[in-house]
Design a protein around this motif. Structure first.
Motif, mmCIF file in Angstrom:
data_model
loop_
_atom_site.group_PDB
_atom_site.id
_atom_site.type_symbol
_atom_site.label_atom_id
_atom_site.label_comp_id
_atom_site.label_asym_id
_atom_site.label_seq_id
_atom_site.Cartn_x
_atom_site.Cartn_y
_atom_site.Cartn_z
ATOM 1 N N ALA A 1 10.845 6.542 19.959
ATOM 2 C CA ALA A 1 10.818 7.736 19.114
ATOM 3 C C ALA A 1 9.982 8.824 19.794
ATOM 4 C CB ALA A 1 10.237 7.402 17.752
ATOM 5 N N SER A 2 10.497 10.050 19.765
ATOM 6 C CA SER A 2 9.809 11.225 20.331
ATOM 7 C C SER A 2 9.669 11.152 21.848
ATOM 8 C CB SER A 2 8.439 11.428 19.682
ATOM 9 O OG SER A 2 8.573 11.605 18.289
ATOM 10 N N GLU A 3 10.568 10.440 22.507
ATOM 11 C CA GLU A 3 10.529 10.334 23.966
ATOM 12 C C GLU A 3 11.770 11.021 24.555
ATOM 13 O OE1 GLU A 3 9.322 6.775 26.871
ATOM 14 O OE2 GLU A 3 11.243 6.410 25.870
ATOM 15 N N ARG A 4 11.549 12.005 25.403
ATOM 16 C CA ARG A 4 12.661 12.699 26.013
ATOM 17 C C ARG A 4 13.349 11.814 27.059
ATOM 18 N NH1 ARG A 4 13.081 18.297 25.715
ATOM 19 N NH2 ARG A 4 15.115 17.907 26.686
ATOM 20 N N HIS B 1 15.016 11.520 20.246
ATOM 21 C CA HIS B 1 14.419 12.840 20.456
ATOM 22 C C HIS B 1 15.564 13.832 20.698
ATOM 23 C CE1 HIS B 1 11.319 15.669 20.912
ATOM 24 N NE2 HIS B 1 10.637 15.166 21.944
ATOM 25 N N LYS B 2 15.213 15.102 20.806
ATOM 26 C CA LYS B 2 16.243 16.106 21.047
ATOM 27 C C LYS B 2 16.954 15.840 22.369
ATOM 28 C CE LYS B 2 12.766 19.382 22.734
ATOM 29 N NZ LYS B 2 12.115 20.677 22.447
ATOM 30 N N PRO C 1 15.141 15.660 16.203
ATOM 31 C CA PRO C 1 15.606 14.633 17.144
ATOM 32 C C PRO C 1 17.107 14.375 17.073
ATOM 33 C CG PRO C 1 14.616 13.592 15.243
ATOM 34 C CD PRO C 1 14.451 15.065 15.044
#
Length: 289
Positions: A262-265, A130-131, A91
Motif C-alpha cells: 500500500a502507498s508504494e509506487r 498506489h496511483k 490509489p
C-alpha cells in the motif's frame, strides 16, 4: 452537519482544499481532448459553483476549484448533462495523457489519442496499491515525456529500405539525427541498425518512398517524476501491434497489483522485489505465452 467522507470524494475527483469545506474537482479528460460542449459545461459549472476560473493541470486535465461540499451532487449532475465526467485521485489509474499523434502531427508515428482512449477504457479508475500513470507520445520528439510515467508508450517505426527506389539524393542521411544512415555516391545508402532508434525520420524525409516504415510502440516501465526521479526503462523490442501492446500493459499493471505494498509506487516495487520476475512476466506477455 453531515460527515464528510474524504476518501469517497477523492475517488470521485474532489480534492480537499486548504479552505475548510472547499474542494477542487478534477474533470475526466482523456489524451488532452475535451469537446467544445464539455468546455462550455465546465465553464458554466465554474461560474455557478466555483470562482469563475479553472486550473489546467500538468497532466492535461482541468480542475474546478472552490466547490462547496454541499454542491458536490449538483456539480456532478450538471457535468453529466454536458457529457463531462469527474476524474479520479488517490490509489488508482489516473488520467491517460497523450499528444495529438499522427492523426494531426506530421512527426507522429502512431495515433496517440486512439491508444489513450483504449487505455482509458481498459484501466481508468482501477483500484491499485498506489496511483498509476500512463502517458502516450507519438514519436521520438517525446512531447509527452513518456519515460516519466509508470508505463510510457512512444510511437516508432520499423524501417526497411528498397534500393531500387532510391535516387541517391542523400536526404535520409541528413534527416537521421543518430548517424545511423551513411551515404556516398559509390556505395549508396548504408544503415547501421545498432544506431537506429526507430524514429522514422528517414521514412518521412525520403522523396521517393525508398524508406518504408511500419508503425510500432516503444514501451518504458517504472518512470517517476516526483520527490524521486527515475527514467522509465525500455526492456522490450519495438512492439508491432496493439494486441501485443495491451498484453504487455495488462502484465505490467497486474504485476504491480500483486506485488506492491500500500502507498508504494511502481518504481519502488520494482526496486524492492527486484526486476527479474517483472521482466519474466513482461517477456511472456510480449511473446503471447
Amino acid at each position: 452537519m453531515a460527515t464528510i467522507d474524504y476518501n469517497s470524494l477523492k475517488k470521485g475527483g474532489f480534492m480537499r482544499q486548504k479552505q475548510k469545506g472547499k474542494f477542487s474537482l478534477r474533470v475526466g479528460v482523456v489524451g488532452g481532448n475535451l469537446s467544445a460542449e464539455g468546455l462550455a459545461t465546465v465553464a458554466k459549472v465554474a461560474e455557478k459553483y466555483g470562482k469563475g476560473y479553472v486550473h489546467m493541470t500538468s497532466r492535461q486535465s482541468v480542475e474546478i476549484p472552490f466547490i462547496d461540499f454541499k454542491d458536490v451532487e449538483e456539480v456532478n449532475a450538471e457535468l453529466a448533462k454536458g457529457g463531462v465526467r469527474p476524474g479520479v485521485c488517490g490509489p488508482r489509474v489516473r488520467t491517460i495523457t497523450a499528444c495529438q499523434g499522427n492523426a494531426i502531427c506530421p512527426s507522429g508515428c502512431i495515433d496517440s489519442y486512439e491508444i489513450a482512449v483504449e487505455l482509458d477504457k481498459r484501466y481508468f479508475g482501477r483500484e491499485l496499491p498506489h496511483k498509476f500513470k500512463f502517458g502516450v507520445t507519438g514519436c521520438q520528439n517525446n512531447c509527452l515525456k513518456a519515460e516519466e510515467n509508470d508505463v510510457g508508450i512512444k510511437g516508432g517505426m520499423i524501417i526497411s529500405f528498397e534500393e531500387n527506389e532510391c535516387i541517391k539524393c542523400g536526404v535520409c542521411e541528413k534527416a537521421c539525427r543518430e548517424g545511423a544512415i551513411l551515404f556516398n555516391e559509390a556505395d549508396g545508402v548504408k544503415l547501421n541498425a545498432e544506431k537506429c532508434i526507430n524514429c522514422g525520420r528517414c521514412v518521412k524525409a525520403c522523396p521517393t518512398g525508398a524508406w518504408k516504415g511500419e508503425s510500432g510502440y516503444l514501451v518504458s516501465f517504472g518512470g517517476l517524476f516526483g520527490n524521486k526521479i527515475y527514467k522509465g526503462e525500455q526492456i522490450l523490442p519495438i512492439i508491432k501491434d496493439k494486441e501485443t501492446l495491451f498484453r504487455v500493459t495488462d502484465a505490467a499493471i497486474t504485476w504491480f497489483e500483486k506485488n506492491a505494498k500500500a502507498s508504494e509506487r511502481f518504481r519502488f516495487t520494482l526496486k524492492r522485489v527486484g526486476e527479474e520476475s517483472f521482466r519474466k512476466d513482461i517477456q511472456k506477455a510480449y511473446e503471447g505465452k
